[in-house]
Design an enzyme around this catalytic site. Structure first.
Site, PDB file in Angstrom:
ATOM      1  N   LYS A  84       0.845  -1.199   0.000  1.00  0.00           N
ATOM      2  CA  LYS A  84       0.000   0.000   0.000  1.00  0.00           C
ATOM      3  C   LYS A  84       0.868   1.232   0.000  1.00  0.00           C
ATOM      4  O   LYS A  84       1.828   1.322   0.765  1.00  0.00           O
ATOM      5  CB  LYS A  84      -0.878   0.009   1.271  1.00  0.00           C
ATOM      6  CG  LYS A  84      -1.832   1.183   1.347  1.00  0.00           C
ATOM      7  CD  LYS A  84      -3.103   0.903   0.598  1.00  0.00           C
ATOM      8  CE  LYS A  84      -3.941   2.136   0.350  1.00  0.00           C
ATOM      9  NZ  LYS A  84      -3.487   2.939  -0.814  1.00  0.00           N
ATOM     10  N   LYS A 108       4.476   2.529   8.444  1.00  0.00           N
ATOM     11  CA  LYS A 108       3.324   3.375   8.757  1.00  0.00           C
ATOM     12  C   LYS A 108       2.046   2.544   8.908  1.00  0.00           C
ATOM     13  O   LYS A 108       1.291   2.716   9.852  1.00  0.00           O
ATOM     14  CB  LYS A 108       3.157   4.376   7.606  1.00  0.00           C
ATOM     15  CG  LYS A 108       2.263   5.534   7.872  1.00  0.00           C
ATOM     16  CD  LYS A 108       2.093   6.397   6.616  1.00  0.00           C
ATOM     17  CE  LYS A 108       3.398   6.998   6.134  1.00  0.00           C
ATOM     18  NZ  LYS A 108       3.184   7.973   5.040  1.00  0.00           N
ATOM     19  N   LYS A 120       5.339   1.858  -2.858  1.00  0.00           N
ATOM     20  CA  LYS A 120       5.311   3.258  -3.302  1.00  0.00           C
ATOM     21  C   LYS A 120       5.645   3.304  -4.779  1.00  0.00           C
ATOM     22  O   LYS A 120       6.364   2.434  -5.289  1.00  0.00           O
ATOM     23  CB  LYS A 120       6.347   4.084  -2.541  1.00  0.00           C
ATOM     24  CG  LYS A 120       6.113   5.568  -2.597  1.00  0.00           C
ATOM     25  CD  LYS A 120       5.132   5.968  -1.518  1.00  0.00           C
ATOM     26  CE  LYS A 120       4.957   7.444  -1.360  1.00  0.00           C
ATOM     27  NZ  LYS A 120       4.351   7.758  -0.057  1.00  0.00           N
ATOM     28  N   THR A 226      -5.120  13.185   6.044  1.00  0.00           N
ATOM     29  CA  THR A 226      -3.753  13.265   6.557  1.00  0.00           C
ATOM     30  C   THR A 226      -3.652  14.422   7.558  1.00  0.00           C
ATOM     31  O   THR A 226      -3.076  14.273   8.644  1.00  0.00           O
ATOM     32  CB  THR A 226      -2.745  13.447   5.401  1.00  0.00           C
ATOM     33  OG1 THR A 226      -3.079  12.515   4.373  1.00  0.00           O
ATOM     34  CG2 THR A 226      -1.327  13.185   5.856  1.00  0.00           C
ATOM     35  N   ASN A 256      -1.643  19.558  -0.474  1.00  0.00           N
ATOM     36  CA  ASN A 256      -2.830  19.008   0.187  1.00  0.00           C
ATOM     37  C   ASN A 256      -2.595  18.857   1.685  1.00  0.00           C
ATOM     38  O   ASN A 256      -3.398  19.285   2.515  1.00  0.00           O
ATOM     39  CB  ASN A 256      -3.211  17.664  -0.451  1.00  0.00           C
ATOM     40  CG  ASN A 256      -4.323  16.967   0.330  1.00  0.00           C
ATOM     41  OD1 ASN A 256      -5.213  17.617   0.874  1.00  0.00           O
ATOM     42  ND2 ASN A 256      -4.270  15.654   0.412  1.00  0.00           N
ATOM     43  N   SER A 393      -7.420   5.740   3.502  1.00  0.00           N
ATOM     44  CA  SER A 393      -7.281   4.921   2.289  1.00  0.00           C
ATOM     45  C   SER A 393      -7.700   3.471   2.575  1.00  0.00           C
ATOM     46  O   SER A 393      -8.387   2.836   1.773  1.00  0.00           O
ATOM     47  CB  SER A 393      -5.824   4.896   1.818  1.00  0.00           C
ATOM     48  OG  SER A 393      -5.568   5.945   0.920  1.00  0.00           O
TER      49      SER A 393
HETATM   50  N1  GLU Z   1       0.907   9.054   0.048  1.00  0.00           N
HETATM   51  C1  GLU Z   1       0.347   8.947   1.364  1.00  0.00           C
HETATM   52  C2  GLU Z   1       1.413   8.567   2.367  1.00  0.00           C
HETATM   53  O1  GLU Z   1       2.581   8.771   2.133  1.00  0.00           O
HETATM   54  C3  GLU Z   1      -0.883   8.051   1.405  1.00  0.00           C
HETATM   55  C4  GLU Z   1      -0.671   6.652   0.952  1.00  0.00           C
HETATM   56  C5  GLU Z   1      -1.964   5.859   0.795  1.00  0.00           C
HETATM   57  O2  GLU Z   1      -3.028   6.384   1.052  1.00  0.00           O
HETATM   58  O3  GLU Z   1      -1.842   4.702   0.414  1.00  0.00           O
HETATM   59  O4  GLU Z   1       1.116   8.122   3.436  1.00  0.00           O
END
Ligand code: GLU
Length: 454
Positions: A84, A108, A120, A226, A256, A393
């Site tokens: 994810k 995370k 990623k 976030t 954002n 998410s």
């Molecule tokens: N890009 C965001 C992060 O770095 C969200 C990642 C997601 O929602 O999968 O946490």
């Protein structure tokens, strides 16, 4: 910055592995001699991603030429669930950056206790130089390039720096079309519509991407998640630290995450006195009005001159300062909300904030971490403080899989529960082992990941 320009401490993956080493040292102290070989094996496995996809995306440009863009999808660890993590568009994207970001995603998701692993993606591009059509064709091309390696139970991408719900919409549409094209044409069913996807099947496929617009199957509250999650973490942490009363804050970055953070901080009574974008920062001692400031930035294209406080924008109310000056302002809360390596060994000795809340990924280098720790400035680490985004998410993914749509109140209630509990777990680990909160967050995450790797 080209890849070869990265010095040791600029390299996010080197920094990420240094963070892993610190946490591994703590974990070694907690296991018996018999458990040690398993622990060493798991630590060694986490020193590299499980899979790296290197893609080339040809894009027809508006002038009739074809340009090839380089991109990546790194699938770091899936012990706790599908990979994810977001997809970043930036001219400084490098494989080591995407590797670090995917590693941090695994950590995370485990800190937030989500049934997900870490991945990623990124494309080396300055999206501001593309037209809307070029951006759409590149996004669709990237989705096609990674389509075979993603899916609701494989890998679930999302937005990150310079990507958003509209881009997720293009990608999910491309992905679904690709999956439909693979349904074998059954001659008997041809024309009957029965070899098409049912609505439920299509919604299931939609869960492959999160951070979508509501009309494409997105979740209420995802765009703000976030920032709101960051506020919940901060409030919980300040209570533990015994800090209360009126507080000032500065936010570095006005995308954002930075904008929403400034908005929620102001809404919760913090006085946000400075914000910045890639061109510089503005200082408004009376406290900025985030909504008006965003409107002004959209109109001008940059923040300079957007000295909006209360209900008006007025040049006499503020002044322009540099990004560096913003980071060193005497405030209660410093929020880096842009890119990596912002707090370094050069400026960490001059930081005057009482608490650092990391809303960007990887904004503090390990050297800076050590300096801030010795100076008694708590750093609330990225893998905790910005985990609200991936948490909602995960809610979006779950809603799509179950064919549900939750209200915003329901989403935010569940988000708060997760953030308060994750903050408590990190705080407790930090007290128990007498370690900085970042190492505590890693210890919490690694314990959960290693339990799943058995
Ligand atoms: N890009 C965001 C992060 O770095 C969200 C990642 C997601 O929602 O999968 O946490």
């Amino acid at each position: 910055m080209a890849k070869s320009d990265l010095t040791k401490t600029d390299n996010p993956f080197t920094n990420a592995m240094q963070q892993l080493t610190l946490a591994a040292d703590v974990l070694r102290r907690t296991v018996t001699r018999n458990e040690l070989p398993d622990l060493e094996r798991n630590i060694a496995l986490l020193r590299q991603p499980k899979r790296i996809l290197n893609v080339t995306v040809p894009v027809s440009m508006d002038d009739g030429t074809v340009r090839i863009f380089d991109g990546y999808r790194v699938q770091y660890n899936d012990a706790r669930g599908p990979y994810k993590g977001g997809i970043r568009y930036h001219h400084q994207v490098s494989l080591d950056e995407v590797k670090a970001l995917s590693f941090w995603m695994a950590m995370k998701c485990a800190v937030a206790d989500l049934p997900l692993g870490g991945g990623k993606g990124g494309i080396i591009v300055d999206p501001k130089l593309l037209t809307a059509g070029e951006l759409e064709r590149m996004s669709r091309g990237y989705a096609r390039a990674i389509a075979d390696c993603i899916g609701p139970d494989k890998d679930v991408p999302a937005p990150d720096v310079n990507t958003n719900g509209v881009i997720m919409g293009w990608m999910v549409n491309e992905y679904i079309n690709y999956q439909k094209s693979k349904i074998p044409p059954l001659p008997k069913l041809r024309g009957t519509g029965k070899n098409k996807l049912t609505d439920r099947e299509e919604l299931r496929l939609r869960s492959t991407f999160t951070g979508k617009l509501i009309r494409d199957g997105g979740s209420e509250g995802r765009e703000e998640a976030t920032g709101l999650g960051g506020l919940f973490v901060l409030q919980t942490m300040l209570a533990r630290l015994g800090l209360k009363g009126e507080m000032t804050a500065v936010v570095q970055g006005f995308g954002n995450v930075g904008y929403n953070m400034a908005k929620f901080l102001s809404g919760a009574g913090f006085k946000v006195i400075a914000v910045s974008d890639s061109r510089g920062a503005i200082l408004v001692p009376g406290g900025i009005n985030p909504e008006l400031t965003l409107e002004c930035k959209k109109k001008n294209g940059y923040l300079a001159g957007c000295y909006c406080s209360g209900s008006v924008c007025d040049l006499t109310k503020g002044k322009q300062i540099t990004n560096e000056e913003l980071l060193e302002l005497p405030v209660d809360i410093l929020v880096p909300a842009a890119l990596e390596n912002v707090l370094t060994k050069q400026n960490a000795p001059r930081v005057k904030a009482k608490v650092v809340l990391e809303m960007a990924n990887g904004p503090t280098t390990p050297d800076a971490d050590e300096i801030l720790y010795k100076r008694g400035i708590p750093v609330v680490p990225d893998i905790l403080s910005n985990s609200g985004g991936v948490t909602v998410s995960a809610f979006e993914w779950e809603q799509n899989l179950k064919g549900q749509h939750w209200t915003k109140a329901e989403v935010n209630r569940k988000l708060k529960l997760r953030m308060v509990s994750a903050t408590g777990a990190v705080w407790d680990a930090s007290r128990r082992h007498k370690i900085p909160m970042r190492t505590a967050a890693f210890v919490t995450a690694l314990t959960r990941i290693f339990a799943a790797m058995k």
